[in-house]
Write a protein that holds these residues in place. Structure first.
Motif, mmCIF file in Angstrom:
data_model
loop_
_atom_site.group_PDB
_atom_site.id
_atom_site.type_symbol
_atom_site.label_atom_id
_atom_site.label_comp_id
_atom_site.label_asym_id
_atom_site.label_seq_id
_atom_site.Cartn_x
_atom_site.Cartn_y
_atom_site.Cartn_z
ATOM 1 N N VAL A 94 53.890 38.340 42.798
ATOM 2 C CA VAL A 94 52.538 38.959 43.034
ATOM 3 C C VAL A 94 52.610 39.930 44.221
ATOM 4 O O VAL A 94 51.673 40.612 44.454
ATOM 5 C CB VAL A 94 51.499 37.843 43.279
ATOM 6 C CG1 VAL A 94 51.291 36.863 42.208
ATOM 7 C CG2 VAL A 94 51.384 37.324 44.904
ATOM 8 N N GLU A 95 53.660 40.442 44.349
ATOM 9 C CA GLU A 95 53.867 41.528 45.360
ATOM 10 C C GLU A 95 53.394 41.531 46.763
ATOM 11 O O GLU A 95 52.820 42.420 47.465
ATOM 12 C CB GLU A 95 53.292 42.971 44.739
ATOM 13 C CG GLU A 95 54.400 43.164 43.490
ATOM 14 C CD GLU A 95 53.823 44.571 42.727
ATOM 15 O OE1 GLU A 95 52.955 45.104 43.312
ATOM 16 O OE2 GLU A 95 54.485 44.877 41.670
ATOM 17 N N VAL A 96 53.685 40.238 47.091
ATOM 18 C CA VAL A 96 53.204 39.698 48.651
ATOM 19 C C VAL A 96 54.703 39.625 49.547
ATOM 20 O O VAL A 96 54.561 38.316 49.962
ATOM 21 C CB VAL A 96 52.046 39.030 48.845
ATOM 22 C CG1 VAL A 96 51.558 38.996 50.548
ATOM 23 C CG2 VAL A 96 51.005 39.186 47.994
ATOM 24 N N PRO A 97 55.484 40.239 49.293
ATOM 25 C CA PRO A 97 56.946 39.870 49.835
ATOM 26 C C PRO A 97 56.766 39.234 51.294
ATOM 27 O O PRO A 97 57.746 38.544 51.840
ATOM 28 C CB PRO A 97 57.857 40.967 49.544
ATOM 29 C CG PRO A 97 56.839 42.208 49.548
ATOM 30 C CD PRO A 97 55.813 41.846 49.047
ATOM 31 N N TRP A 98 56.137 40.074 51.979
ATOM 32 C CA TRP A 98 56.028 39.617 53.628
ATOM 33 C C TRP A 98 55.685 38.115 53.788
ATOM 34 O O TRP A 98 56.223 37.546 54.477
ATOM 35 C CB TRP A 98 55.129 40.652 54.263
ATOM 36 C CG TRP A 98 55.202 40.163 55.571
ATOM 37 C CD1 TRP A 98 56.217 40.659 56.892
ATOM 38 C CD2 TRP A 98 54.148 39.423 56.570
ATOM 39 N NE1 TRP A 98 55.705 39.977 58.039
ATOM 40 C CE2 TRP A 98 54.522 39.266 57.866
ATOM 41 C CE3 TRP A 98 53.176 38.707 56.207
ATOM 42 C CZ2 TRP A 98 53.984 38.557 58.788
ATOM 43 C CZ3 TRP A 98 52.344 38.038 57.224
ATOM 44 C CH2 TRP A 98 52.734 38.132 58.409
ATOM 45 N N LYS A 99 54.694 37.708 52.992
ATOM 46 C CA LYS A 99 54.240 36.479 53.282
ATOM 47 C C LYS A 99 55.285 35.444 52.462
ATOM 48 O O LYS A 99 55.703 34.434 53.048
ATOM 49 C CB LYS A 99 52.900 36.063 52.243
ATOM 50 C CG LYS A 99 51.708 36.665 52.939
ATOM 51 C CD LYS A 99 50.426 35.976 52.774
ATOM 52 C CE LYS A 99 50.356 34.606 53.619
ATOM 53 N NZ LYS A 99 49.031 34.087 53.306
ATOM 54 N N ALA A 100 56.013 35.864 51.506
ATOM 55 C CA ALA A 100 57.397 35.350 50.905
ATOM 56 C C ALA A 100 58.187 34.861 52.068
ATOM 57 O O ALA A 100 58.791 33.862 52.195
ATOM 58 C CB ALA A 100 57.939 35.995 49.870
ATOM 59 N N ALA A 101 58.561 36.220 52.735
ATOM 60 C CA ALA A 101 59.468 36.026 53.798
ATOM 61 C C ALA A 101 59.354 35.248 54.956
ATOM 62 O O ALA A 101 59.983 34.297 55.185
ATOM 63 C CB ALA A 101 59.831 37.505 54.277
#
Length: 419
Positions: A274-281
């Motif tokens: 969902v294009e929230v890669p910082w939270k994924a990281a």
């Protein structure tokens, strides 16, 4: 199989009622006939047979099971009721001994003449279903259960559940749904297993949206069950409904429902999708540090890719290098070097790019081109020129390298540096 209860001689002489063994399709009971059977006159064994049966069960109560069986087998009653009763007990005793083939044989013989009293006939028909299912004779077991339902008119959720399970074992997945639904409808309290059978069937039928619908129902019925939430989050990921999946997995995460490494991975994937890669990281990184996700090469590489996607270049480079160290992965060293170059950390980039080349990267042209750039921005024109010349050996970077070679040569000449 469960062990049979101890019998008393008196119990064997208690009245019994009769029934009918039916092979009809899924439950079509005749309730008027059922009531007649229930009201039928009670039958009892003849005195001669009854006494011998009582003696046999005295032996059983003394744990002399083989002797009890032998005594019962010696009996040859002429009356259908007496014969069915003897066969009934032989079936139960063989089941006690876990000799299920004999138990099934005698149970069938006891049911066949339709001579027993109503309750015992019904109980025996249900036992036959249990024996057949327990010995993996699923198709026969299903028929036995359906006959029991026709005979008794009862709607037992456990029996519906076993029928659903039988169809599943037979890989007749489309037939699982109806009995599973009937098991759900007949249950006084919700039973997760019946819903899970539906989910399994829908997945095997590749009807993923229907599986998701059942998962959504389970979350409402079993809101305190961690697996209902994490399972549904995984379903949404599989069906590419990433927004709903993220919502469900975030709730599960906040409630502390994550029990497996894969749950954290699913959450990371959904954040990325969902294009929230910082939270994924950051979620992935915390899970690795907390030991929830194992610190393997693949997992560290995934963490690096999330930081990379989030444009946190230093962190991405750091974790690519960590992943590379697991087995001296030249390509990951090259990726780390390229990111450090992008982040203007030229000296650090040189170290990682040289390591990639030393380990035999398959992308030599790109590595030499990046190395040339890193040297160039440190005003190390000789090293830069040497690297860019080597980049010309790779067809994929030859054109770019030639133009860069001229540029570096001109710049070095203007600086008075001899190449």
């Amino acid at each position: 199989m469960k062990s049979l209860p101890k019998f008393t001689a008196l119990a064997l002489l208690v009245a019994l009622t009769g029934g009918m063994y039916s092979n009809s399709v899924f439950a079509a009971p005749n309730y008027e006939e059922i009531e007649k059977r229930k009201a039928a006159k009670t039958k009892i064994m003849g005195e001669r047979v009854g006494k011998k049966v009582a003696k046999a069960f005295d032996l059983y109560n003394e744990e002399k099971v083989d002797e009890a069986i032998e005594m019962l087998r010696e009996l040859d009653p002429s009356d259908d009721f007496d014969k069915a009763t003897v066969n009934r007990y032989l079936g139960q005793l063989y089941a006690q001994k876990e000799n299920y083939s004999e138990a099934i044989k005698y149970t069938r013989q006891a049911i066949a003449p339709d001579a027993l009293n109503f309750k015992d006939q019904g109980d025996l028909m249900k036992l036959l279903g249990d024996l057949l299912m327990g010995t993996e004779k699923y198709a026969e077991g299903i028929k036995a259960y359906e006959a029991w339902m026709d005979f008794t008119g009862e709607k037992d959720p456990a029996v519906y559940g076993r029928i659903a399970q039988g169809y599943y074992e037979l890989k007749q997945f489309a037939n699982v749904i109806e009995p599973a639904d009937k098991a759900i409808a007949a249950s006084e309290e919700p039973n997760k297993q019946y819903y899970l059978m539906k989910i399994g069937a829908y997945f095997d039928l590749k009807q993923f949206k229907k599986a998701v619908e059942v998962g959504e129902v389970m979350v409402k019925i079993f809101p305190e069950d961690p697996q209902s939430w994490t399972r549904l989050g995984g379903f949404y990921l599989q069906t590419e409904d990433y927004g709903k999946g993220l919502t469900v997995m975030e709730i599960a995460y906040d409630k502390g429902y994550f029990e497996k490494e894969n749950h954290y991975k699913i959450l990371g994937s959904l954040y990325s999708l969902v294009e929230v890669p910082w939270k994924a990281a950051v979620t992935y990184e915390k899970a690795i540090k907390d030991g929830k996700i194992e610190r393997t090469k693949a997992n560290v590489t995934a963490l690096a890719s999330y930081y990379h996607q989030a444009k946190h270049i230093s962190d991405a480079a750091k974790y690519y290098e960590e992943a590379a160290k697991f087995d001296d992965d030249a390509e990951l060293y090259g990726r780390a070097g390229g990111l450090l170059l992008q982040n203007q950390q030229y000296s650090a980039a040189v170290v990682r790019l040289n390591k990639a080349l030393e380990l035999g990267t398959e992308k030599k042209g790109s590595a030499y081109a990046d190395l040339a750039e890193a040297y160039y921005y440190q005003d190390k024109f000789k090293q830069a020129y040497s690297a860019i010349v080597k980049a010309q050996d790779d067809p994929r970077t030859r054109k770019f390298a030639k133009s860069w070679a001229n540029f570096i040569k001109d710049k070095a000449q203007r600086r008075g540096v001899s190449l």
